[in-house]
Design a protein around this motif. Structure first.
Motif, PDB file in Angstrom:
ATOM      1  N   LEU A 136      22.384   9.714  -0.184  1.00 40.54           N
ATOM      2  CA  LEU A 136      22.888   8.416  -0.634  1.00 40.54           C
ATOM      3  C   LEU A 136      24.403   8.499  -0.659  1.00 40.54           C
ATOM      4  O   LEU A 136      24.977   9.508  -1.107  1.00 40.54           O
ATOM      5  CB  LEU A 136      22.369   8.107  -2.038  1.00 40.54           C
ATOM      6  CG  LEU A 136      20.911   7.635  -2.090  1.00 40.54           C
ATOM      7  CD1 LEU A 136      20.345   7.778  -3.484  1.00 40.54           C
ATOM      8  CD2 LEU A 136      20.775   6.188  -1.601  1.00 40.54           C
TER       9      LEU A 136
ATOM     10  N   ILE B  84      18.595   2.565   4.235  1.00 41.17           N
ATOM     11  CA  ILE B  84      18.246   1.612   3.169  1.00 41.17           C
ATOM     12  C   ILE B  84      19.538   1.247   2.436  1.00 41.17           C
ATOM     13  O   ILE B  84      20.470   2.052   2.381  1.00 41.17           O
ATOM     14  CB  ILE B  84      17.218   2.245   2.191  1.00 41.17           C
ATOM     15  CG1 ILE B  84      16.600   1.193   1.298  1.00 41.17           C
ATOM     16  CG2 ILE B  84      17.854   3.336   1.352  1.00 41.17           C
ATOM     17  CD1 ILE B  84      15.399   1.686   0.512  1.00 41.17           C
TER      18      ILE B  84
ATOM     19  N   GLY C 115       0.808  -1.219   0.000  1.00 43.58           N
ATOM     20  CA  GLY C 115       0.000   0.000   0.000  1.00 43.58           C
ATOM     21  C   GLY C 115       0.835   1.259   0.000  1.00 43.58           C
ATOM     22  O   GLY C 115       0.517   2.230   0.677  1.00 43.58           O
TER      23      GLY C 115
ATOM     24  N   ARG D 233       1.263  -4.448   4.793  1.00 43.03           N
ATOM     25  CA  ARG D 233       1.733  -5.128   6.005  1.00 43.03           C
ATOM     26  C   ARG D 233       1.825  -4.224   7.238  1.00 43.03           C
ATOM     27  O   ARG D 233       1.721  -4.694   8.366  1.00 43.03           O
ATOM     28  CB  ARG D 233       3.063  -5.802   5.736  1.00 43.03           C
ATOM     29  CG  ARG D 233       4.210  -4.870   5.507  1.00 43.03           C
ATOM     30  CD  ARG D 233       5.472  -5.670   5.266  1.00 43.03           C
ATOM     31  NE  ARG D 233       6.619  -4.789   5.228  1.00 43.03           N
ATOM     32  CZ  ARG D 233       7.853  -5.201   5.073  1.00 43.03           C
ATOM     33  NH1 ARG D 233       8.120  -6.478   4.939  1.00 43.03           N
ATOM     34  NH2 ARG D 233       8.839  -4.342   5.042  1.00 43.03           N
TER      35      ARG D 233
ATOM     36  N   LYS E 298      10.688  -1.633  -2.424  1.00 39.64           N
ATOM     37  CA  LYS E 298      12.039  -2.212  -2.366  1.00 39.64           C
ATOM     38  C   LYS E 298      12.031  -3.638  -1.814  1.00 39.64           C
ATOM     39  O   LYS E 298      13.018  -4.356  -1.910  1.00 39.64           O
ATOM     40  CB  LYS E 298      12.935  -1.337  -1.493  1.00 39.64           C
ATOM     41  CG  LYS E 298      12.441  -1.235  -0.059  1.00 39.64           C
ATOM     42  CD  LYS E 298      13.295  -0.295   0.761  1.00 39.64           C
ATOM     43  CE  LYS E 298      12.798  -0.144   2.179  1.00 39.64           C
ATOM     44  NZ  LYS E 298      11.533   0.618   2.273  1.00 39.64           N
TER      45      LYS E 298
ATOM     46  N   THR F 275       5.311  -4.009  -3.779  1.00 37.76           N
ATOM     47  CA  THR F 275       5.984  -4.044  -2.472  1.00 37.76           C
ATOM     48  C   THR F 275       7.207  -3.135  -2.411  1.00 37.76           C
ATOM     49  O   THR F 275       7.974  -3.204  -1.444  1.00 37.76           O
ATOM     50  CB  THR F 275       6.398  -5.495  -2.135  1.00 37.76           C
ATOM     51  OG1 THR F 275       7.124  -6.033  -3.258  1.00 37.76           O
ATOM     52  CG2 THR F 275       5.187  -6.368  -1.864  1.00 37.76           C
TER      53      THR F 275
HETATM   54  C1  LIG Z   1      16.835   7.350  -0.632  1.00 38.14           C
HETATM   55  C2  LIG Z   1      15.652   7.544  -1.533  1.00 38.14           C
HETATM   56  C3  LIG Z   1      15.175   8.821  -1.793  1.00 38.14           C
HETATM   57  C4  LIG Z   1      14.069   9.007  -2.653  1.00 38.14           C
HETATM   58  N1  LIG Z   1      13.616  10.276  -2.875  1.00 38.14           N
HETATM   59  C5  LIG Z   1      12.568  10.472  -3.725  1.00 38.14           C
HETATM   60  C6  LIG Z   1      12.064  11.778  -3.933  1.00 38.14           C
HETATM   61  O1  LIG Z   1      12.501  12.747  -3.319  1.00 38.14           O
HETATM   62  N2  LIG Z   1      11.045  11.925  -4.833  1.00 38.14           N
HETATM   63  C7  LIG Z   1      10.496  10.865  -5.508  1.00 38.14           C
HETATM   64  O2  LIG Z   1       9.587  11.069  -6.319  1.00 38.14           O
HETATM   65  N3  LIG Z   1      10.943   9.606  -5.287  1.00 38.14           N
HETATM   66  C8  LIG Z   1      11.955   9.387  -4.407  1.00 38.14           C
HETATM   67  N4  LIG Z   1      12.392   8.114  -4.153  1.00 38.14           N
HETATM   68  C9  LIG Z   1      11.719   6.988  -4.839  1.00 38.14           C
HETATM   69  C10 LIG Z   1      10.384   6.634  -4.187  1.00 38.14           C
HETATM   70  O3  LIG Z   1      10.507   6.606  -2.790  1.00 38.14           O
HETATM   71  C11 LIG Z   1       9.922   5.263  -4.694  1.00 38.14           C
HETATM   72  O4  LIG Z   1      10.083   5.197  -6.087  1.00 38.14           O
HETATM   73  C12 LIG Z   1       8.446   5.017  -4.346  1.00 38.14           C
HETATM   74  O5  LIG Z   1       8.271   5.029  -2.955  1.00 38.14           O
HETATM   75  C13 LIG Z   1       8.000   3.666  -4.892  1.00 38.14           C
HETATM   76  O6  LIG Z   1       6.666   3.438  -4.471  1.00 38.14           O
HETATM   77  P1  LIG Z   1       6.116   1.960  -4.318  1.00 38.14           P
HETATM   78  O7  LIG Z   1       4.665   2.089  -4.091  1.00 38.14           O
HETATM   79  O8  LIG Z   1       6.624   1.110  -5.437  1.00 38.14           O
HETATM   80  O9  LIG Z   1       6.851   1.369  -3.020  1.00 38.14           O
HETATM   81  P2  LIG Z   1       6.773   1.791  -1.497  1.00 38.14           P
HETATM   82  O10 LIG Z   1       6.418   3.203  -1.344  1.00 38.14           O
HETATM   83  O11 LIG Z   1       8.063   1.327  -0.901  1.00 38.14           O
HETATM   84  O12 LIG Z   1       5.578   0.933  -0.912  1.00 38.14           O
HETATM   85  C14 LIG Z   1       5.654  -0.463  -0.796  1.00 38.14           C
HETATM   86  C15 LIG Z   1       4.668  -0.891   0.286  1.00 38.14           C
HETATM   87  O13 LIG Z   1       4.548  -2.310   0.293  1.00 38.14           O
HETATM   88  C16 LIG Z   1       4.449  -2.764   1.624  1.00 38.14           C
HETATM   89  N5  LIG Z   1       4.893  -4.159   1.628  1.00 38.14           N
HETATM   90  C17 LIG Z   1       6.146  -4.625   1.397  1.00 38.14           C
HETATM   91  N6  LIG Z   1       6.180  -5.957   1.444  1.00 38.14           N
HETATM   92  C18 LIG Z   1       4.906  -6.351   1.716  1.00 38.14           C
HETATM   93  C19 LIG Z   1       4.301  -7.637   1.882  1.00 38.14           C
HETATM   94  N7  LIG Z   1       5.016  -8.765   1.770  1.00 38.14           N
HETATM   95  N8  LIG Z   1       2.969  -7.711   2.157  1.00 38.14           N
HETATM   96  C20 LIG Z   1       2.229  -6.559   2.259  1.00 38.14           C
HETATM   97  N9  LIG Z   1       2.761  -5.325   2.119  1.00 38.14           N
HETATM   98  C21 LIG Z   1       4.078  -5.222   1.839  1.00 38.14           C
HETATM   99  C22 LIG Z   1       5.366  -1.827   2.389  1.00 38.14           C
HETATM  100  O14 LIG Z   1       5.062  -1.785   3.762  1.00 38.14           O
HETATM  101  C23 LIG Z   1       5.125  -0.496   1.683  1.00 38.14           C
HETATM  102  O15 LIG Z   1       4.114   0.283   2.297  1.00 38.14           O
HETATM  103  C24 LIG Z   1      13.459   7.892  -3.281  1.00 38.14           C
HETATM  104  C25 LIG Z   1      13.921   6.595  -2.988  1.00 38.14           C
HETATM  105  C26 LIG Z   1      14.995   6.422  -2.127  1.00 38.14           C
HETATM  106  C27 LIG Z   1      15.477   5.027  -1.827  1.00 38.14           C
END
Ligand SMILES: Cc1cc2nc3c(=O)[nH]c(=O)nc-3n(C[C@H](O)[C@H](O)[C@H](O)COP(=O)(O)OP(=O)(O)OC[C@H]3O[C@@H](n4cnc5c(N)ncnc54)[C@H](O)[C@@H]3O)c2cc1C
Length: 362
Positions: A201, A243, A9, A29, A139, A137
């Protein structure tokens, strides 16, 4: 329409759920709102995508950001961004978008972990569920479904800390400040509630040279003119979020035999330097929602998402390699100093822009 089971989510999963409404079951989760490691720079495109989902970003009280100040040693370049971005914490944004998805009719279940996938079903801490499986999910790898990250930049370690720092906030104003330093880069920007977010980073070698931990690294970075005044700031988290192993440059390959839909960082990882990962996650989520509803399959979706994001990811990955190199840092500051308008071009080339929404099956 086949029910979509969305795993995760974050922004990608929540965007898909918001688009699908009652056709979506989302499993997250974490039981409640939580901090995430992120620069929290929400680009203008990401803001537009949220609006496209019917989400009211303005009510969250984020900080408007319309400039970028780039520091490298004693040199600084200050350029106007080609859009107004928002500094907003992921704790607030992600929780609000999940609530919005619920408001659109999605079944959002928090505190449920998906343990693995078997025969097209999600095996969860709460039983087994079937439907179109959307993996969002971020990372976190799903057992047996690990991304192939060969050729990516995955050796960087990330840290994030909130500060209360009125003097710095006043200096920053409506800018994001990026400091390029030996072995890494840091972003400093305002977020809601008058706080400042430092997210950086660093290469493993530089971290080791500073003692291997946050204390030594932070003390060393205070020597950078762009970060010096953080010495007077009040740290707001007991310890920084960290991370490692983020595969910058990763792009999922469409596979006709695979019926898993990969969204967000599970589909493409753009370097943080560009601040567009959130837009890519929102775009992929909304696209998946539309394509599930229109009866498309996972391979068609993956091919479309790759078409929408590959150029941006590849260019941003090259830029990140360039900016991590001393000569590259010099060239970047000299180039932007001489031609500030180049910022708009770089920003445009590394942005994902949502194509027209697909028709939704009736
Ligand atoms: C250091 C860093 C800085 C960044 N800065 C920026 C920025 O300034 N601007 C920008 O646009 N992007 C930035 N990003 C990138 C951005 O954070 C990600 O691209 C974005 O969060 C990806 O979204 P997502 O929904 O794929 O994953 P996420 O936001 O990571 O969400 C994944 C969700 O899945 C849930 N989950 C995981 N495993 C399970 C499981 N087995 N069962 C149920 N739930 C689960 C987690 O709890 C989490 O809530 C940055 C990334 C990093 C690492």
């Amino acid at each position: 329409m086949n029910r979509a089971v969305i795993i995760g989510g974050g922004l990608a999963g929540a965007a898909a759920a918001a688009r699908l409404g009652s056709g979506a079951l989302l499993l997250e989760r974490e039981a409640g709102a939580h901090d995430k490691i992120c620069g929290e720079f929400l680009s203008g495109e990401a803001g537009a995508m949220l609006a496209g989902l019917g989400f009211d970003l303005a009510r969250l009280g984020g900080a408007p950001i319309d400039r970028m100040r780039l520091h490298s040693g004693q040199r600084t370049v200050d350029v106007r961004l080609p859009f107004v971005a928002t500094g907003i914490s992921r704790r607030v944004l992600d929780a609000a978008l999940l609530e919005h998805a619920e408001g659109q009719g999605a079944d959002v279940r928090r505190g449920v972990t998906v343990r693995h996938l078997a025969d097209g079903r999600a095996v969860t801490s709460d039983g087994e569920l079937g439907g179109s499986l959307l993996l969002a999910t971020g990372k976190h790898e799903m057992r047996g479904m690990k991304r192939d990250t060969a050729g990516t930049i995955s050796g960087l370690i990330g840290f994030k800390m909130f500060f209360r720092a009125p003097a710095i906030a006043a200096r920053i104003g409506s800018a994001v400040e990026v400091t390029l330093f030996e072995g890494g880069y840091a972003g400093l920007q305002p977020v809601e509630g008058g706080r400042v977010n430092l997210c950086l980073l660093v290469e493993a070698g530089r971290l080791q040279a500073e003692g291997g931990g946050w204390q030594g690294l932070f003390a060393a970075l205070l020597a950078e003119p762009g970060l010096a005044r953080l010495a007077e700031a009040e740290a707001l988290l007991a310890k920084p979020l960290t991370i490692s192993g983020v595969p910058y440059g990763f792009l999922a390959r469409p596979d006709a035999g695979d019926d898993l839909w990969r969204l967000g960082d599970q589909a493409a990882v753009i370097p943080s330097f560009c601040g567009d990962g959130m837009a890519m996650a929102l775009h992929g989520g909304a696209l998946a929602g539309s394509m599930v509803a229109a009866g498309a399959n996972a391979a068609q979706f993956q091919a479309q998402l790759r078409r929408d994001t590959a150029r941006q990811v590849r260019l941003a990955t090259r830029l990140q390699r360039f900016a991590m190199h001393p000569a590259g840092r010099f060239a970047l500051l000299a180039g932007l100093g001489a031609v500030p308008a180049a910022m708009a071009l770089l920003a445009r080339w590394t942005r994902v822009v949502a194509p027209a929404p697909l028709p939704v099956a009736g």
